[in-house]
Design an enzyme around this catalytic site. Sequence first.
Site, mmCIF file in Angstrom:
data_model
loop_
_atom_site.group_PDB
_atom_site.id
_atom_site.type_symbol
_atom_site.label_atom_id
_atom_site.label_comp_id
_atom_site.label_asym_id
_atom_site.label_seq_id
_atom_site.Cartn_x
_atom_site.Cartn_y
_atom_site.Cartn_z
ATOM 1 N N SER A 126 16.336 8.763 11.999
ATOM 2 C CA SER A 126 17.196 8.011 11.078
ATOM 3 C C SER A 126 16.623 7.973 9.672
ATOM 4 O O SER A 126 15.401 7.946 9.487
ATOM 5 C CB SER A 126 17.320 6.590 11.609
ATOM 6 N N TYR A 151 13.190 -1.512 15.297
ATOM 7 C CA TYR A 151 14.014 -0.334 15.603
ATOM 8 C C TYR A 151 13.587 0.855 14.732
ATOM 9 O O TYR A 151 13.326 1.955 15.216
ATOM 10 C CB TYR A 151 15.511 -0.652 15.395
ATOM 11 N N LYS A 155 11.614 4.739 15.537
ATOM 12 C CA LYS A 155 12.012 6.095 15.130
ATOM 13 C C LYS A 155 10.811 6.815 14.508
ATOM 14 O O LYS A 155 10.564 7.997 14.770
ATOM 15 C CB LYS A 155 13.181 6.034 14.141
HETATM 16 C C1 WQD Z 1 26.216 -0.270 5.019
HETATM 17 C C2 WQD Z 1 26.465 -1.096 3.783
HETATM 18 C C3 WQD Z 1 25.713 -3.370 3.927
HETATM 19 C C4 WQD Z 1 28.500 -4.824 6.908
HETATM 20 C C5 WQD Z 1 22.186 0.905 9.291
HETATM 21 C C6 WQD Z 1 20.888 0.716 10.025
HETATM 22 C C7 WQD Z 1 19.937 1.808 9.704
HETATM 23 C C8 WQD Z 1 20.545 3.173 9.975
HETATM 24 C C9 WQD Z 1 21.793 3.308 9.200
HETATM 25 C C10 WQD Z 1 20.354 3.963 12.243
HETATM 26 C C11 WQD Z 1 25.288 -2.008 3.417
HETATM 27 C C12 WQD Z 1 27.215 -3.312 3.761
HETATM 28 C C13 WQD Z 1 27.817 -4.003 6.031
HETATM 29 C C14 WQD Z 1 29.343 -5.850 6.393
HETATM 30 C C15 WQD Z 1 28.769 -5.155 4.166
HETATM 31 N N1 WQD Z 1 20.908 3.311 11.354
HETATM 32 N N2 WQD Z 1 27.944 -4.186 4.681
HETATM 33 N N3 WQD Z 1 29.449 -5.965 5.042
HETATM 34 O O1 WQD Z 1 22.654 -0.705 5.999
HETATM 35 O O2 WQD Z 1 22.680 1.785 6.002
HETATM 36 O O3 WQD Z 1 21.933 0.584 7.967
HETATM 37 O O4 WQD Z 1 22.673 2.223 9.494
HETATM 38 O O5 WQD Z 1 19.308 4.476 12.281
HETATM 39 O O6 WQD Z 1 18.791 1.631 10.434
HETATM 40 O O7 WQD Z 1 20.340 -0.534 9.624
HETATM 41 O O8 WQD Z 1 24.396 0.591 7.347
HETATM 42 O O9 WQD Z 1 26.697 0.111 8.071
HETATM 43 O O10 WQD Z 1 24.962 -1.693 8.343
HETATM 44 O O11 WQD Z 1 25.771 -1.101 6.057
HETATM 45 O O12 WQD Z 1 28.872 -5.335 2.952
HETATM 46 O O13 WQD Z 1 29.966 -6.637 7.115
HETATM 47 O O14 WQD Z 1 27.560 -1.990 4.049
HETATM 48 O O15 WQD Z 1 25.175 -4.443 3.197
HETATM 49 O O16 WQD Z 1 25.196 -2.041 2.043
HETATM 50 P P1 WQD Z 1 22.901 0.540 6.760
HETATM 51 P P2 WQD Z 1 25.483 -0.544 7.550
#
Ligand code: WQD
Length: 337
Positions: A126, A151, A155
């Site tokens: 990731s 988590y 990785k």
């Molecule tokens: C994306 C953006 C949130 C929900 C996750 C994992 C990471 C990796 C990738 C696997 C952010 C914003 C989200 C909501 C929002 N996974 N958001 N309202 O942050 O890149 O991370 O996926 O390995 O480890 O943590 O992805 O989809 O959670 O969020 O505003 O209700 O959407 O703040 O900016 P993220 P995400």
Amino acid sequence: MKSKYILVTGGLGYIGSHTTIALIDKGYKVCIIDNLSNSSIDVLKRIKKITNISPDFFEFDLTDASNAKTFFKKNNKFDGVIHFAAKKSVDESVIKPLDYYYNNIQSLINLLENINTDVKFIFSSSCTVYGQAEKLPITETAPLKKPESPYGNTKKICENILEDKTKIETKLSTVILRYFNPIGAHPSGLIGEDPRNVPQNLVPIITQFAIGKLKKFAVFGDDYPTRDGTCIRDYISIMDLADAHISALEYLFSNKKNNIYNVFNVGTGEGKSVKEVIDSFNKVSGKNLQYDVRPRRKGDVISAFADISKAKKILNWASKVSFDDAVLSAWNWEQNK
Ligand code: WQD
């Protein structure tokens, strides 16, 4: 020519199921191991419906060493392995760190202890290993930061284990794929992301909110130093992501060297803000989502998107599905499931 036989652990999960279909479409023979802890046996039937082929399937938990030993004693003719099986909730890993370290690391160790080591190995990693990178887009040589969650740390540790093991096994080849943010679903509408609990990722939250399953949706922070104040991510279509595994396998199978260790980013190379994701959703669905803005979410990086030139050059892979089409496929899946 005889089909190559690929073991897919976690093959009934979100990325595993789409990759299984891509493998079958390319003529590979697939064997799935899945403990059904965060997936459903129904996905196996749907894979069959889409491909007309039933992959071999074994239900057991890879963290159990004796299960693993028994299985590999009987089944060890694999040409390749794609290891997806893992726990993946960032929040849960903070509350239950030992579960995450035990599950994600023990299953990899049991796999490596029992499988023939002349295999081609693809590991599902990731972009979380980069944290907030200093330079954007992020290249594979960017320094790895201390992961924000157990988590994320699993990785990083699994990457290290594979690198060390590959160094001493002269016939083992390993590719690490560092995924950015996978979204969307198979165009058939038969499989997609199906979180058991409340989703934690932006796109499934948006689609569940739009359909009425979730009552609230908020943007976490609109005061970031970005073009519109919201965080930027690299959202990659699940279909393109599945294809990246095929390209990685082909790269390993066609290489004259049989002891490779290489790491690739899998993203589109383009960052989208949270507001841009919402705009795209509104455009493809015809909706007009009403949302709140809440404070920043702890642990969020401001901006992360991939430099994909290495994957382009060496794996001959690049994303093809447009961002809007990937968002639309997620919406179609939500309405279908
Ligand atoms: C994306 C953006 C949130 C929900 C996750 C994992 C990471 C990796 C990738 C696997 C952010 C914003 C989200 C909501 C929002 N996974 N958001 N309202 O942050 O890149 O991370 O996926 O390995 O480890 O943590 O992805 O989809 O959670 O969020 O505003 O209700 O959407 O703040 O900016 P993220 P995400």
